[in-house]
Design an enzyme around this catalytic site. Structure first.
Site, PDB file in Angstrom:
ATOM      1  N   GLY A  46       0.806  -1.218   0.000  1.00 34.68           N
ATOM      2  CA  GLY A  46       0.000   0.000   0.000  1.00 34.68           C
ATOM      3  C   GLY A  46       0.837   1.264   0.000  1.00 34.68           C
ATOM      4  O   GLY A  46       2.021   1.237  -0.298  1.00 34.68           O
ATOM      5  N   LEU A  48       0.363   3.591  -2.178  1.00 35.06           N
ATOM      6  CA  LEU A  48       0.737   3.354  -3.577  1.00 35.06           C
ATOM      7  C   LEU A  48       1.231   4.619  -4.270  1.00 35.06           C
ATOM      8  O   LEU A  48       0.761   5.710  -4.000  1.00 35.06           O
ATOM      9  CB  LEU A  48      -0.468   2.783  -4.337  1.00 35.06           C
ATOM     10  CG  LEU A  48      -1.011   1.466  -3.779  1.00 35.06           C
ATOM     11  CD1 LEU A  48      -2.209   0.993  -4.607  1.00 35.06           C
ATOM     12  CD2 LEU A  48       0.058   0.380  -3.747  1.00 35.06           C
ATOM     13  N   HIS A  52       4.284   1.478  -8.110  1.00 36.24           N
ATOM     14  CA  HIS A  52       3.308   0.386  -7.985  1.00 36.24           C
ATOM     15  C   HIS A  52       2.386   0.370  -9.219  1.00 36.24           C
ATOM     16  O   HIS A  52       2.070  -0.685  -9.762  1.00 36.24           O
ATOM     17  CB  HIS A  52       2.416   0.597  -6.760  1.00 36.24           C
ATOM     18  CG  HIS A  52       3.133   0.540  -5.446  1.00 36.24           C
ATOM     19  ND1 HIS A  52       3.273   1.638  -4.640  1.00 36.24           N
ATOM     20  CD2 HIS A  52       3.723  -0.489  -4.778  1.00 36.24           C
ATOM     21  CE1 HIS A  52       3.915   1.302  -3.524  1.00 36.24           C
ATOM     22  NE2 HIS A  52       4.205   0.013  -3.594  1.00 36.24           N
ATOM     23  N   GLN A  76       7.616  -9.362   7.975  1.00 37.70           N
ATOM     24  CA  GLN A  76       8.834  -8.972   7.263  1.00 37.70           C
ATOM     25  C   GLN A  76       9.498  -7.727   7.848  1.00 37.70           C
ATOM     26  O   GLN A  76      10.496  -7.257   7.317  1.00 37.70           O
ATOM     27  CB  GLN A  76       8.566  -8.807   5.772  1.00 37.70           C
ATOM     28  CG  GLN A  76       7.798  -7.562   5.367  1.00 37.70           C
ATOM     29  CD  GLN A  76       7.468  -7.580   3.891  1.00 37.70           C
ATOM     30  OE1 GLN A  76       6.681  -8.403   3.426  1.00 37.70           O
ATOM     31  NE2 GLN A  76       8.057  -6.668   3.129  1.00 37.70           N
ATOM     32  N   LYS A 164      13.184  -2.450  -8.299  1.00 40.14           N
ATOM     33  CA  LYS A 164      13.587  -1.576  -7.192  1.00 40.14           C
ATOM     34  C   LYS A 164      14.036  -2.418  -5.990  1.00 40.14           C
ATOM     35  O   LYS A 164      14.983  -2.091  -5.303  1.00 40.14           O
ATOM     36  CB  LYS A 164      12.393  -0.687  -6.841  1.00 40.14           C
ATOM     37  CG  LYS A 164      12.281  -0.224  -5.424  1.00 40.14           C
ATOM     38  CD  LYS A 164      13.040   1.040  -5.217  1.00 40.14           C
ATOM     39  CE  LYS A 164      12.887   1.641  -3.838  1.00 40.14           C
ATOM     40  NZ  LYS A 164      12.278   0.865  -2.805  1.00 40.14           N
TER      41      LYS A 164
END
Ligand code: AMP
Length: 295
Positions: A46, A48, A52, A76, A164
């Protein structure tokens, strides 16, 4: 003679649906699968941005149906403070995705992804021992576990990931091959600001002064790549680039290394015939920025 007007198929406008549980998700995707529609997925956390959306547009071109997941994956984040401050803007995200013709936005909750008693971790080794894996213990286990879950929940034909996060892309490629997951993993180029800064949700956390320093990361990588290709010693070149980042105002440089493009193992001498990647992570407290370039 009569002129027969060209008959155009009416363009079918589908609205964007959302799902929060695996059952809801499968109720929507099941009929697509039965009608042999191809499905492309873009996993995100998100907040964004145009980076994205470039993945979403790629998915739109490749498949009949596009699913985007938004899940800030606690597993993570090795630093709980980083998780808490991670930017979130669900309403804006959903309208952006609707405007890009996304068919389904999957918004699982942490309870859905990791119900009480959850005990499974998916781990890829070696590729995760270098670069970001060194300073973010457990990060890639969180990524590979959540991506395995998302792939089994959505069962996409293909999934698009950004270069990226180059290490993440390579780790997911390995994971998919090793577990025979029937998903084609597609890498997409990094989208940048006009000054070269790679778009990232974390850029929102930079102060105006830090934002002015941040493009030095791309500039340092680019000049480092150019001197390496011109034949400069790799250790010297990466050392100079690290110094440049510190004098530009970065608080710390986590790494700035030339690695093999497949194995991500460190490379100390450049061989033009092989694919290499020059990758860096540098900190503008408390924000950690990463970037990389093909060499
Ligand atoms: P994130 O929301 O940061 O987990 O990123 C979701 C996906 O978007 C990942 O595959 C990222 O690699 C990709 N992505 C993030 N930033 C960019 C960018 N600037 N250009 C292209 N892809 C990106």
């Amino acid at each position: 003679m009569s002129i027969v007007p060209l008959r155009r198929e009416p363009r079918l406008l589908r609205s964007t649906q959302t799902a929060e549980s695996v059952a809801e998700l499968r109720e929507i995707i099941g009929p697509w699968k039965r009608r042999s529609k191809s499905v492309a997925m873009v996993p995100t956390m998100g907040a964004l941005h145009a980076g994205h959306l470039s993945l979403v547009d790629r998915a739109r071109r490749l498949a009949d149906r596009v699913v985007v997941s938004i899940f800030v994956n606690p597993l993570q984040f090795n630093d709980p403070k980083d998780f808490d401050r991670y930017p979130r803007d669900l309403d804006a995200d959903i309208s952006l995705l609707a405007s890009r013709g996304v068919d389904l936005v999957y918004l699982p909750t942490p309870e859905i992804m990791y119900p009480p008693g959850f005990r499974t971790l998916v781990q890829v080794d070696q590729l995760t021992d270098t670069l970001c894996g060194r300073s973010r213990p457990g990060h890639f286990d969180g990524v590979t576990t959540v991506v395995t879950k998302l792939f089994t929940q959505v069962a996409p034909d293909m999934a698009i990931f950004g270069e990226k996060d180059f290490q993440q892309l390579q780790v997911i490629r390995r994971l998919t091959r090793d577990l025979d997951l029937p998903v084609e993993v597609i890498g997409a180029p990094t989208v940048r600001e006009h000054d070269g800064l790679a778009l990232s949700s974390r850029n929102l956390l930079l102060s105006p002064e830090q934002r002015a320093i941040a493009p030095a990361l791309f500039r340092a990588l680019r000049s480092c790549r150019d001197v390496i290709v011109a034949g400069r010693d790799v250790t010297e070149a990466t050392g100079t680039a690290t110094e440049e980042l510190l004098s530009a105002g970065f608080d710390r440089v986590d790494y700035l290394s030339l690695v093999d493009g497949d194995t991500l193992a460190p490379v100390t001498s450049f061989t033009p015939a092989r694919a290499h990647r020059l990758a860096a992570a540098a900190i503008l407290e408390p924000v950690r920025l990463i970037d990389n370039l093909a060499v």
